[in-house]
Design an enzyme around this catalytic site. Sequence first.
Site, PDB file in Angstrom:
ATOM      1  N   GLY B 147       2.585  -6.756  -8.104  1.00 24.81           N
ATOM      2  CA  GLY B 147       3.664  -6.458  -7.161  1.00 24.81           C
ATOM      3  C   GLY B 147       4.432  -6.142  -7.744  1.00 24.81           C
ATOM      4  N   CYS B 148       5.026  -4.929  -6.980  1.00 19.90           N
ATOM      5  CA  CYS B 148       5.840  -3.620  -6.849  1.00 19.90           C
ATOM      6  C   CYS B 148       7.209  -3.569  -7.702  1.00 19.90           C
ATOM      7  CB  CYS B 148       5.770  -3.067  -5.754  1.00 19.90           C
ATOM      8  SG  CYS B 148       6.389  -3.801  -4.096  1.00 19.90           S
TER       9      CYS B 148
END
Lengths: 344, 344, 344, 344
Positions: B147-148
């Site tokens: 995920g970012c």
Amino acid sequence: MKVVIVGSTGYSGIELVRLCEQHPHIEIGALISTSAGGETLGEVYPHLSHVHDSLSEWSLDLIASSGEVVFFATPAGVSSQWVPRLAERGLICIDLSGDFRLTDPGEYRSWYGREPAEPRYLEQAVYGLSEWNREAIREASVVANPGCYPTAALTGLLPLLAENVIDPGTVVIDAKSGVSGAGRSAKVPLLFAEVNENVRPYKVDGHQHIPEIELGCRRFAGVDLRVSFTPHLIPMSRGICCTVYAALTGGVTTDDIQALYREHYDEAPFVRLRGPGQWPQTKDVTGSNFCDIGFHVDERTGRVVVLSVIDNLMKGASGQALQNLNIRMGWPETAGLTGSPVYP
Amino acid sequence: MKVVIVGSTGYSGIELVRLCEQHPHIEIGALISTSAGGETLGEVYPHLSHVHDSLSEWSLDLIASSGEVVFFATPAGVSSQWVPRLAERGLICIDLSGDFRLTDPGEYRSWYGREPAEPRYLEQAVYGLSEWNREAIREASVVANPGCYPTAALTGLLPLLAENVIDPGTVVIDAKSGVSGAGRSAKVPLLFAEVNENVRPYKVDGHQHIPEIELGCRRFAGVDLRVSFTPHLIPMSRGICCTVYAALTGGVTTDDIQALYREHYDEAPFVRLRGPGQWPQTKDVTGSNFCDIGFHVDERTGRVVVLSVIDNLMKGASGQALQNLNIRMGWPETAGLTGSPVYP
Amino acid sequence: MKVVIVGSTGYSGIELVRLCEQHPHIEIGALISTSAGGETLGEVYPHLSHVHDSLSEWSLDLIASSGEVVFFATPAGVSSQWVPRLAERGLICIDLSGDFRLTDPGEYRSWYGREPAEPRYLEQAVYGLSEWNREAIREASVVANPGCYPTAALTGLLPLLAENVIDPGTVVIDAKSGVSGAGRSAKVPLLFAEVNENVRPYKVDGHQHIPEIELGCRRFAGVDLRVSFTPHLIPMSRGICCTVYAALTGGVTTDDIQALYREHYDEAPFVRLRGPGQWPQTKDVTGSNFCDIGFHVDERTGRVVVLSVIDNLMKGASGQALQNLNIRMGWPETAGLTGSPVYP
Amino acid sequence: MKVVIVGSTGYSGIELVRLCEQHPHIEIGALISTSAGGETLGEVYPHLSHVHDSLSEWSLDLIASSGEVVFFATPAGVSSQWVPRLAERGLICIDLSGDFRLTDPGEYRSWYGREPAEPRYLEQAVYGLSEWNREAIREASVVANPGCYPTAALTGLLPLLAENVIDPGTVVIDAKSGVSGAGRSAKVPLLFAEVNENVRPYKVDGHQHIPEIELGCRRFAGVDLRVSFTPHLIPMSRGICCTVYAALTGGVTTDDIQALYREHYDEAPFVRLRGPGQWPQTKDVTGSNFCDIGFHVDERTGRVVVLSVIDNLMKGASGQALQNLNIRMGWPETAGLTGSPVYP
């Protein structure tokens, strides 16, 4: 009542003008500008061209004779010299700069890199965090109007500290600010093309609002602590969001926190509390004097997270300055400050 | 080599298209879009009208026959079902969603509110935090692209945890994100008029990236911990800034921290370290696959503050996905990813 | 006096709420919302949580019994049906939608793609371009509040047309608008990530405000013309800038133009004229009811360029609606509208 | 081939650096900066800290000995003096400033307020509007790279003028620009807080790109005309949108216009045409060298409206400069410029 605004062509200065124009008991006596004295306000700021005021050069006598109250919306190092002389002439002085916020001259010297005002004046100045110092403000000759970050941080933090529900050694304050707080100065890092599409942390190694926050904790909660504080510049003009983290002392619940915030702020017309599961955004207060507060008790980590948002030019500067004058004069605390946030 | 992109009309999807077009060893085999199958890419996104690709409806057979690699740039709950079947047909699967990032099915169920993929596939998937898992990625059949937020947070945090210089019980991660991370979905809170001039904290009571961050700490630093994590939406399109706070263990100096970051990332082409007194801003990485890291050792509080910035669509999604494919294929890690940040 | 706002949870609706709260003679009788009836205003818009109003479902009887004035801040096609019935019950109706702006039913049908109101009501409605129609507004039962673009365009254009100093066949209006004019609707083209860092021309082949502008020219300047009009969406929340181009008739000078604007607007409290060489920007009027006008006589081309800026939610919608009510009631035209622009 | 960039720390300069780094046939020989000579590029621009180039002080000899091509990305008044001397030493000079764009010294003097280059050099310089001057560019010693506004305006306008389908006496160009075009100079009107939430018309009484546009019309369409041109500053970093209005000559249809654009630009890799009913937005070209064009034939008014959008730092400056070098060297016109727009 007539007021004088010194530094009237900065962003806090024109916000004071906007607010004074709407205030039922205030009239502008003089607008002082060192950079644009002799011009009209509308020449510098066409959006105010309907306000037919002219700007005056700096003059102590002019100020003293033009009003009973003087606001200093000036950079650090100006009011320290002049506020004492105007206070002695009987003017109520409300200083929006940092010059009278720290009581310890050495601390001012070390964080601001300048010579402080004389100690007796530092001691005499009343710290104008309105909700926490109303009694003293009522009698004040000099009000040290709080910084934008300390206003947001302390309003969120103080009830928790005062009620001993958090461990003071664990306080982290992460702040996000719009760019108007940096003033209208022609600097490359403040250019649109630099700020737009950007989050920029700055003064990570120490911002001058840190000692002010810590002093506020001592003053109003009687707690000695050292906070971590990191400010970030955000691509917006107005608004501050302080996200405060602290470890809870044992057994504190969401209801407890909700109750203690209610207790502290039930009579505060400008503090609005969010219910559990709801958090404020800066846009909820834009253009108004509100400070909106939400929180979350995180049982996984044993920490509480507090969100506190203000408009940095309003509750963080000019709005609170007017609120303090209202308190000082015995006017309704909301006089001239009843405008709702401008949304969107 | 031919690749297939599933979910090619989302923001991560078109970023993959942009990157694949520039990649020396990659050709697009098929673009799958459930919402726009049958149209050309240029009809949906005129900025890509020079890319003469048409969008195909979802079809397992088409995907399996159009490439050796498939990227899933889809919402949670899609790849969990299809990746196993494509992996079984021999395709390398790189999943940009959260479906294969957590190994514990119960944890996925609780944070995502959906049914997880089958446990044996969860175990088999390789977590694609490139700099920390190269060996495993080289052999991977399924890459769970991080995920970012975890990418930014872990890249900044892991060296400190791995070297035992911080107290794991004190980690606070305050994150600021541009809005493209929320995807191209027509929702009121994502409207320009709502996001502009605003900082909005969200999911303060629990974001699904929290268990991913904590699992990353176990995986790569062998440390069990619970982090505080608060994301904020910022008025910008791209960019994430994670500000990480933690208490230092005794006697750790700026030089120590500098040295350990150097040691961990000296061979990492996409991690750039700032020297003492310098902190990265998100604009420094826009459009590129870099993760820039700066830090400050705060002797007043005994804490370290780490700043870690990425472009959420690049290092936080599609860029890292390509980086992982480069590693998987034995290509130079930077192949197709050499573009400098676009500034301003 | 009590007023009812229909469509109170749109952007124009909450702007009316904000203004009514500040108005010395107005009290809110009821807030109607079809989407959020039953909730409080603060639940939908936390920034208004200090306004303790609840939202009511649509009910003709409730409206008729809750106030003497009703504002319609609704999409096209709503007020056409209900305004006649409320006007017949004696309410003053101020319609912010386009339903009563065009007098020719066929024209409405063709530009709006809907059935118009009954012709006799179209004829009876008074077009509320305040500065040009005060006499009629004073007697109006139904006020058709002007569109945002027509307000900016006509205020800049009409004096020139009325005084025959331009060739009506040459009028080009290029408009730039903030995105709040499109309302609070969840559509992909209005997402932050789509609007940010973008200029988007739209409805280049025909915007429904064109016939309104042309009708305004006939009504107030007696001139029949066809204008080119191109709107552009700009990455900002509020503000419209209309840049108007027209060929000058022979011998017209800067002084002539200056004089005729002065003559037309000297008594208009919300129209501010810039001197030669100065042009307004949208920020000069944000949050206020001003329309600022500047111009340039271009001797090279024989054309005049007029710049006219407004806040689309204020003078372009809710502000002018209040101004019209002030006129209608015989109150000071500026009542409740004296707030200065919010800058920056 | 080695190139030298003069003015390498301005926005056009660093865009040249970014592009040269990606170019298959180019190597940076020297980066000249009068403001930061002696520093590294990464010290001035941390986003380029992976580019290990140092900045050199101005030195004619250094430039002449460091490359075969020199780009001037300097303010007006610099290249006029130095380009002749470098051209005489055999360097190919590509000047991004306005110093060699106007052939008439008097015109330069009057619009730029400075002394022009020597007339023989003005005559010798080749105007680098790539799509319209390829033959001459192939032989050029000095390329006068077009201004950002003229590039967008002329690319949209020239086909119509060249084919005599519009009345040259009626051309109106309304331009909207991002703020990076104004450069990285510390001026109050370029501050974020001033540009944000604002549309600002400027130089309404005459922008120096007007004679350049008019000369372009003479050069490439053989038409003498005077255009109205109004630039507006928009709150975005990159992008220009020119909206061009002109009266059509009799009987011209949408198909005619579509056909003539196709004919002129079918071989132009960087010009993309939109079909009828579709108009480009600036975001469609951000970060790329494209110029996207759409139009509308308005039968009501007999006018055509042309929309032409570019990235001002790319096709409007550094991108076109590289394109011109590609043409000059006989490389593929798209070499190093194949990157797709960065979206969103």
